[in-house]
Design an enzyme around this catalytic site. Structure first.
Site, short mmCIF file in Angstrom:
data_model
loop_
_atom_site.label_atom_id
_atom_site.label_comp_id
_atom_site.label_asym_id
_atom_site.label_seq_id
_atom_site.Cartn_x
_atom_site.Cartn_y
_atom_site.Cartn_z
N ALA A 168 60.04 57.57 70.71
CA ALA A 168 61.22 58.27 70.20
C ALA A 168 62.19 57.27 69.58
CB ALA A 168 61.90 59.03 71.32
N ASP A 190 61.56 58.33 64.39
CA ASP A 190 61.62 59.48 63.49
C ASP A 190 62.33 60.62 64.22
OD1 ASP A 190 61.26 61.30 61.46
OD2 ASP A 190 59.07 61.22 61.46
N ASN A 231 70.19 48.34 69.25
CA ASN A 231 70.69 49.55 68.58
C ASN A 231 71.75 50.22 69.45
OD1 ASN A 231 70.04 52.58 69.41
ND2 ASN A 231 68.38 51.31 70.26
N ARG A 232 72.70 50.81 68.77
CA ARG A 232 73.70 51.67 69.41
C ARG A 232 73.85 52.93 68.54
NH1 ARG A 232 76.98 46.97 68.16
NH2 ARG A 232 78.18 47.24 66.22
N GLY A 277 73.32 56.15 69.06
CA GLY A 277 74.10 57.24 69.63
C GLY A 277 73.51 58.62 69.36
N PHE A 278 72.19 58.74 69.40
CA PHE A 278 71.52 60.03 69.22
C PHE A 278 71.96 60.70 67.92
CE2 PHE A 278 71.02 60.91 74.11
CZ PHE A 278 70.04 59.94 74.19
N SER A 330 69.40 56.43 77.87
CA SER A 330 69.96 55.68 76.75
C SER A 330 71.31 55.09 77.15
CB SER A 330 70.15 56.58 75.53
OG SER A 330 70.91 55.92 74.53
N ASN A 345 73.62 54.43 75.06
CA ASN A 345 74.52 54.62 73.93
C ASN A 345 75.26 55.95 73.91
OD1 ASN A 345 73.79 52.09 72.83
ND2 ASN A 345 71.90 53.00 72.03
N THR A 346 75.08 56.77 74.94
CA THR A 346 75.87 57.99 75.11
C THR A 346 76.65 57.84 76.42
OG1 THR A 346 74.33 59.41 73.90
CG2 THR A 346 75.79 60.49 75.48
N LYS A 350 62.37 59.78 81.16
CA LYS A 350 62.44 58.42 80.61
C LYS A 350 63.51 57.64 81.36
CE LYS A 350 62.37 55.90 76.25
NZ LYS A 350 62.24 56.04 74.78
N ASN A 381 63.27 52.65 78.72
CA ASN A 381 64.18 52.71 77.59
C ASN A 381 64.65 51.29 77.25
OD1 ASN A 381 66.05 53.79 75.64
ND2 ASN A 381 66.21 55.64 76.88
N TYR A 423 57.66 50.80 69.30
CA TYR A 423 58.86 50.97 68.48
C TYR A 423 59.16 49.64 67.79
CZ TYR A 423 63.60 52.03 66.94
OH TYR A 423 64.72 52.20 66.18
#
Length: 342
Positions: free
Chosen positions: A67, A70, A116-117, A119-120, A181, A183-184, A212, A241, A315
């Site tokens: 994930a 894409d 990466n950040r 943020g969905f 994640s 980032n949230t 996950k 993750n 990834y």
């Protein structure tokens, strides 16, 4: 050196003055535009049959796309042509959201890593459902990663995930619940026992649901999480993750270490493998594992399988090594299987 690392990667890494997100968007656009004939040619080169079954799903080979690559499923037909035995789209949220401010994606080239950040950032669950309905069967299993909308309070997280699940589960071979994640804000608290139990109670049902987990959890915390997964019917675990740690970076990449966000790639290789091994040992193999994190060489994938992973995902390794890594990892698995057969 493959054609990708020798010719394609240098061009991609120069795009947009070295802006990693612009290169990502360009790549998705080009892959989305590939015609059926080109996809067939690519498949003849990269697809490796090495069938495996996990959580009741049959995979043509055990090497999948993680994930994040894409999120909105814009290039779905291209990924099987590049050799992937399954694809996980998302992370998708119930509500469309732009994600965090740019820049938010950074290459650490000497470390073969990415921070990466994002943020969905995604178009939302309804948009993805429409795309998948129009696309039809993919030809390989499809996983859909669900996350919490940023604007949704934590106390309403279950309803938020359930909204996405109800829209998307008809198109999924499995559902991944992303509670890890970095980032949230507050998302990782959903890995706590009571929060995860409530989430699984709502989602477990028609399709296999995998959780996950973060690589930054302690072993006791992972053990507690696994108890919840087993008690509430989770079909498996995705480990891991991205990490908040900055251990293992090359000296030349240290100036980037202060960037906020999750780190993926080579510095995560050993930590991810150890967590896969711990999960496998702790559960006695009762929870199938998708191993992800720092798979940059075919041997990294082999060691993940040896640690107990049923499947693996790429990834960052794909960013640095391209489809030759997909083919080589699947071939290594197939070869190992042949040697193990009397």
């Amino acid at each position: 050196m493959s054609a990708f690392t020798g010719a394609v990667r240098p061009v991609l890494f120069r795009l947009g003055g070295g802006d990693a997100e612009k290169a990502h968007e360009f790549t998705l656009s080009r892959l989305a535009s590939l015609g059926a004939r080109t996809r067939a040619l690519l498949s003849s080169r990269y697809a490796v049959p090495a069938p495996v079954e996990a959580f009741g799903v049959r995979f043509p080979n055990p090497v999948g796309l993680a994930a994040g690559m894409d999120k909105n499923g814009v290039a779905l037909p291209a990924w099987p042509a590049l050799g992937f035995g399954f694809v996980e789209v998302g992370t998708v949220t119930a509500k469309p959201q732009p994600g965090n401010d740019k820049p938010r994606l950074f290459r650490l080239r000497d470390s073969e890593a990415v921070i990466n950040r994002m943020g969905f950032n995604n178009a939302g669950a309804a948009a993805l459902a429409t795309r998948l309905a129009e696309l039809g069967p993919l030809g390989v299993p499809l996983g859909i990663s669900l996350g919490k909308s940023k604007v949704t309070p934590l106390e309403e997280a279950v309803e938020d995930y359930l909204t996405s699940y109800n829209l998307l589960h008809p198109y999924a071979d499995y559902i991944a619940v992303n509670v890890s994640s970095p980032n949230t804000p507050g998302l990782r608290t959903l890995q706590d026992k009571s929060a995860l139990a409530a989430l699984l109670a709502a989602l477990v049902g028609e399709k296999p649901v995998l959780v996950k987990i973060a690589p930054d959890l302690t072993e006791p915390a992972i053990a507690e999480l696994l108890e919840v997964c087993l008690a509430h019917g989770a079909a498996g675990v995705i480990a891991t993750n991205t990490t908040l740690s900055r251990d293992g970076l090359a000296a030349t990449d240290q100036p980037r270490a202060g960037e906020a966000g999750g780190l993926s790639g080579r510095p995560l290789t050993e930590r991810a493998r150890k967590i896969v091994h711990f999960v496998h040992e702790e559960t006695g193999g009762r929870l199938p594992i998708i191993g992800v994190g720092g798979i940059v060489e075919p041997d990294d994938a082999t060691r993940m399988f040896d640690a107990g992973a049923a499947l693996v995902q790429l990834y960052t390794g794909f960013i640095y090594r391209g489809p030759a890594l997909v083919r080589a990892a699947a071939k290594a698995y197939a070869t190992a299987g042949e040697k193990a057969t009397p």
